[in-house]
Design a protein around this motif. Structure first.
Motif, mmCIF file in Angstrom:
data_model
loop_
_atom_site.group_PDB
_atom_site.id
_atom_site.type_symbol
_atom_site.label_atom_id
_atom_site.label_comp_id
_atom_site.label_asym_id
_atom_site.label_seq_id
_atom_site.Cartn_x
_atom_site.Cartn_y
_atom_site.Cartn_z
ATOM 1 N N MET A 12 -15.380 -56.512 -64.730
ATOM 2 C CA MET A 12 -14.063 -56.045 -64.307
ATOM 3 C C MET A 12 -13.058 -56.281 -65.422
ATOM 4 O O MET A 12 -13.106 -57.314 -66.097
ATOM 5 C CB MET A 12 -13.620 -56.806 -63.053
ATOM 6 C CG MET A 12 -14.593 -56.680 -61.904
ATOM 7 S SD MET A 12 -14.239 -57.855 -60.589
ATOM 8 C CE MET A 12 -15.782 -57.772 -59.665
ATOM 9 N N GLY A 13 -12.133 -55.348 -65.597
ATOM 10 C CA GLY A 13 -11.117 -55.510 -66.615
ATOM 11 C C GLY A 13 -11.702 -55.345 -68.003
ATOM 12 O O GLY A 13 -12.620 -54.552 -68.234
ATOM 13 N N GLY A 14 -11.182 -56.119 -68.958
ATOM 14 C CA GLY A 14 -11.666 -56.034 -70.331
ATOM 15 C C GLY A 14 -13.008 -56.706 -70.510
ATOM 16 O O GLY A 14 -13.507 -57.418 -69.641
ATOM 17 N N GLY A 15 -13.610 -56.476 -71.649
ATOM 18 C CA GLY A 15 -14.902 -57.077 -71.956
ATOM 19 C C GLY A 15 -16.048 -56.120 -71.699
ATOM 20 O O GLY A 15 -15.927 -55.156 -70.941
ATOM 21 N N ASP A 16 -17.170 -56.405 -72.329
ATOM 22 C CA ASP A 16 -18.321 -55.515 -72.224
ATOM 23 C C ASP A 16 -19.374 -55.983 -71.233
ATOM 24 O O ASP A 16 -20.342 -55.281 -70.951
ATOM 25 C CB ASP A 16 -18.965 -55.319 -73.599
ATOM 26 C CG ASP A 16 -19.304 -56.643 -74.289
ATOM 27 O OD1 ASP A 16 -19.483 -57.654 -73.585
ATOM 28 O OD2 ASP A 16 -19.373 -56.650 -75.533
ATOM 29 N N GLY A 17 -19.218 -57.194 -70.706
ATOM 30 C CA GLY A 17 -20.174 -57.685 -69.711
ATOM 31 C C GLY A 17 -21.553 -57.995 -70.255
ATOM 32 O O GLY A 17 -22.499 -58.187 -69.474
ATOM 33 N N LEU A 18 -21.699 -58.063 -71.571
ATOM 34 C CA LEU A 18 -23.010 -58.315 -72.153
ATOM 35 C C LEU A 18 -23.500 -59.727 -71.849
ATOM 36 O O LEU A 18 -22.701 -60.650 -71.764
ATOM 37 C CB LEU A 18 -22.944 -58.103 -73.674
ATOM 38 C CG LEU A 18 -22.729 -56.659 -74.126
ATOM 39 C CD1 LEU A 18 -22.565 -56.594 -75.638
ATOM 40 C CD2 LEU A 18 -23.891 -55.780 -73.673
ATOM 41 N N PRO A 19 -24.797 -59.924 -71.633
ATOM 42 C CA PRO A 19 -25.900 -58.972 -71.847
ATOM 43 C C PRO A 19 -26.169 -58.046 -70.670
ATOM 44 O O PRO A 19 -27.126 -57.272 -70.706
ATOM 45 C CB PRO A 19 -27.092 -59.893 -72.074
ATOM 46 C CG PRO A 19 -26.784 -61.087 -71.217
ATOM 47 C CD PRO A 19 -25.295 -61.273 -71.328
ATOM 48 N N GLY A 20 -25.357 -58.117 -69.635
ATOM 49 C CA GLY A 20 -25.562 -57.283 -68.458
ATOM 50 C C GLY A 20 -25.612 -58.138 -67.214
ATOM 51 O O GLY A 20 -25.656 -59.369 -67.282
ATOM 52 N N PRO A 21 -25.611 -57.502 -66.048
ATOM 53 C CA PRO A 21 -25.510 -58.271 -64.803
ATOM 54 C C PRO A 21 -26.774 -59.062 -64.488
ATOM 55 O O PRO A 21 -27.871 -58.720 -64.921
ATOM 56 C CB PRO A 21 -25.268 -57.185 -63.747
ATOM 57 C CG PRO A 21 -25.897 -55.952 -64.324
ATOM 58 C CD PRO A 21 -25.666 -56.049 -65.800
ATOM 59 N N THR A 22 -26.570 -60.115 -63.739
ATOM 60 C CA THR A 22 -27.669 -60.887 -63.161
ATOM 61 C C THR A 22 -27.542 -60.827 -61.651
ATOM 62 O O THR A 22 -26.432 -60.830 -61.118
ATOM 63 C CB THR A 22 -27.622 -62.350 -63.629
ATOM 64 O OG1 THR A 22 -26.310 -62.877 -63.391
ATOM 65 C CG2 THR A 22 -27.952 -62.481 -65.103
ATOM 66 N N ASP A 23 -28.645 -60.777 -60.962
ATOM 67 C CA ASP A 23 -28.619 -60.720 -59.507
ATOM 68 C C ASP A 23 -28.353 -62.108 -58.927
ATOM 69 O O ASP A 23 -28.939 -63.108 -59.362
ATOM 70 C CB ASP A 23 -29.949 -60.193 -58.980
ATOM 71 C CG ASP A 23 -29.972 -60.143 -57.470
ATOM 72 O OD1 ASP A 23 -29.370 -59.231 -56.888
ATOM 73 O OD2 ASP A 23 -30.587 -61.059 -56.859
ATOM 74 N N ALA A 24 -27.478 -62.160 -57.937
ATOM 75 C CA ALA A 24 -27.039 -63.449 -57.411
ATOM 76 C C ALA A 24 -28.202 -64.279 -56.868
ATOM 77 O O ALA A 24 -28.380 -65.442 -57.233
ATOM 78 C CB ALA A 24 -25.978 -63.239 -56.328
ATOM 79 N N TRP A 25 -28.999 -63.695 -55.974
ATOM 80 C CA TRP A 25 -30.010 -64.522 -55.317
ATOM 81 C C TRP A 25 -31.230 -64.748 -56.198
ATOM 82 O O TRP A 25 -31.923 -65.758 -56.049
ATOM 83 C CB TRP A 25 -30.365 -63.936 -53.949
ATOM 84 C CG TRP A 25 -29.228 -64.215 -53.003
ATOM 85 C CD1 TRP A 25 -28.234 -63.353 -52.611
ATOM 86 C CD2 TRP A 25 -28.912 -65.481 -52.428
ATOM 87 N NE1 TRP A 25 -27.333 -64.011 -51.819
ATOM 88 C CE2 TRP A 25 -27.715 -65.310 -51.676
ATOM 89 C CE3 TRP A 25 -29.509 -66.739 -52.466
ATOM 90 C CZ2 TRP A 25 -27.126 -66.356 -50.975
ATOM 91 C CZ3 TRP A 25 -28.916 -67.784 -51.760
ATOM 92 C CH2 TRP A 25 -27.737 -67.589 -51.019
ATOM 93 N N THR A 26 -31.474 -63.863 -57.166
ATOM 94 C CA THR A 26 -32.510 -64.144 -58.163
ATOM 95 C C THR A 26 -32.080 -65.328 -59.019
ATOM 96 O O THR A 26 -32.877 -66.246 -59.298
ATOM 97 C CB THR A 26 -32.754 -62.913 -59.046
ATOM 98 O OG1 THR A 26 -33.133 -61.810 -58.219
ATOM 99 C CG2 THR A 26 -33.839 -63.186 -60.067
ATOM 100 N N THR A 27 -30.814 -65.332 -59.433
ATOM 101 C CA THR A 27 -30.279 -66.453 -60.204
ATOM 102 C C THR A 27 -30.398 -67.757 -59.433
ATOM 103 O O THR A 27 -30.861 -68.777 -59.964
ATOM 104 C CB THR A 27 -28.798 -66.204 -60.540
ATOM 105 O OG1 THR A 27 -28.685 -65.049 -61.363
ATOM 106 C CG2 THR A 27 -28.201 -67.399 -61.257
ATOM 107 N N LEU A 28 -29.968 -67.741 -58.185
ATOM 108 C CA LEU A 28 -29.958 -68.981 -57.403
ATOM 109 C C LEU A 28 -31.375 -69.486 -57.139
ATOM 110 O O LEU A 28 -31.594 -70.702 -57.055
ATOM 111 C CB LEU A 28 -29.198 -68.763 -56.098
ATOM 112 C CG LEU A 28 -27.706 -68.452 -56.278
ATOM 113 C CD1 LEU A 28 -27.060 -68.112 -54.933
ATOM 114 C CD2 LEU A 28 -26.973 -69.622 -56.934
ATOM 115 N N ALA A 29 -32.329 -68.563 -57.026
ATOM 116 C CA ALA A 29 -33.722 -68.989 -56.879
ATOM 117 C C ALA A 29 -34.181 -69.753 -58.112
ATOM 118 O O ALA A 29 -34.845 -70.799 -58.013
ATOM 119 C CB ALA A 29 -34.626 -67.785 -56.626
ATOM 120 N N GLY A 30 -33.830 -69.239 -59.300
ATOM 121 C CA GLY A 30 -34.186 -69.954 -60.517
ATOM 122 C C GLY A 30 -33.515 -71.314 -60.597
ATOM 123 O O GLY A 30 -34.159 -72.326 -60.915
#
Length: 312
Positions: free
Chosen positions: A42-60
């Motif tokens: 959102m807003g400025g910035g490129d968001g790199l390296p790209g999105p991460t999924d919330a529940w996949t992240t939390l599982a890790g």
């Protein structure tokens, strides 16, 4: 006052970035690591390296931390069917040994839905109400029995309602600043009610509406946790505050007005005032995930002075 760390990975973060913040959160004694559930910067910035999924992240993170609570503020009902969400959250709860919490909301960012081909219905509050009903109903169904639900948006027939979370009940967070429907949902389903980035003078009146909603259904208002999420940029002196505000594209004066901006003494005073408004738990929105010294400063210079019980 309980202090939790809240991140916005869609602005630009890898899993390793989030792991570093989560492990610092645990090492420094904060209560929990939470993340947003978004797929587009959102807003400025490129968001790199790209999105991460919330529940996949939390599982890790469930397997790479041992104490902190892990959750979303908040998951969007548009991203997952409720039956699948119930399974995902229950699995993360098991993987973490009973440390998962589910924040659930309507979703609002239409652009990210278009960017990833996700339907975005105009009216979503009915989806939220039914998802809360289904997720909590699945978890509450005794093992060996089945669960069915017939609503305007979802139909569930003879579900085995498995797996079960380790926690019973697993904490559910309802967030939002709406004056009527949101308080009613919080009173009915939530362990915690959260105001995200509220106007300061609206905090106490909104908590009062939630308490009234609890009383209207015979629930003890004190059985809810009352929380708020606010952006933070603090430091030992004005130069540090200005630097941290600038690093996230914000102005120090603005953050003083709408969030937790300023030197340690200023932030301590603001948190004290928030406690007087009824805030029991604060989600500290940390936007610069590379600045782990920021967390160190909060843990050492602010937390001990606001009644935060850090697990050190």
């Amino acid at each position: 006052m309980t202090l939790r760390i809240f991140t916005e990975p869609q602005q630009g973060a890898s899993y390793d970035d989030l792991l570093a913040v989560a492990q610092a959160t645990e090492r420094l004694g904060f209560d929990a690591f939470f993340r947003s559930d978004h797929y587009l910067a959102m807003g400025g910035g490129d968001g790199l390296p790209g999105p991460t999924d919330a529940w996949t992240t939390l599982a890790g993170l469930a397997r790479e931390t041992s104490r902190i609570k892990l959750g979303t503020l908040v998951s969007s009902v548009t991203y997952r069917y409720p039956g699948i969400l119930a399974i995902q959250v229950a699995q993360v709860d098991a993987m973490s040994g009973g440390r998962a919490e589910l924040g659930l909301g309507t979703g609002w960012f239409e652009a990210e839905h278009r960017a990833y081909g996700i339907p975005f219905p105009e009216k979503r509050f009915g989806l939220l109400e039914e998802q809360l009903d289904i997720v909590t109903g699945l978890w509450a169904t005794p093992v060996g029995e089945t669960y069915s639900f017939s609503g305007s948006h979802y139909e569930i027939t003879d579900s085995p309602a498995l797996p079960k979370p380790v926690q019973s009940p697993l904490p559910v967070i309802v967030g939002g600043n709406g004056p009527s429907r949101t308080p009613r949902l919080a009173a009915r389903f939530a362990h915690e009610y959260n105001q995200a980035f509220p106007e300061f003078d609206a905090i106490a009146p909104q908590f009062a509406r939630v308490r009234e909603a609890c009383e209207s259904i015979g629930r003890d208002p004190a059985s809810l946790v009352y929380s708020a999420a606010l952006v933070v940029a603090t430091g030992a002196d004005e130069a540090a505050v200005v630097r941290r505000a600038g690093a996230i594209g914000r102005d120090a004066a603005e953050l003083r007005a709408v969030g937790l901006g300023g030197t340690a003494s200023e932030v301590i005073d603001r948190i004290g005032w928030l406690k007087q408004q009824g805030v029991e738990r604060l989600y500290l929105q940390i936007l610069d995930l590379k600045d782990l010294d920021h967390l160190e400063f909060i843990a050492s210079e602010i937390a001990p002075h606001v009644g935060a019980d850090l697990a050190l």
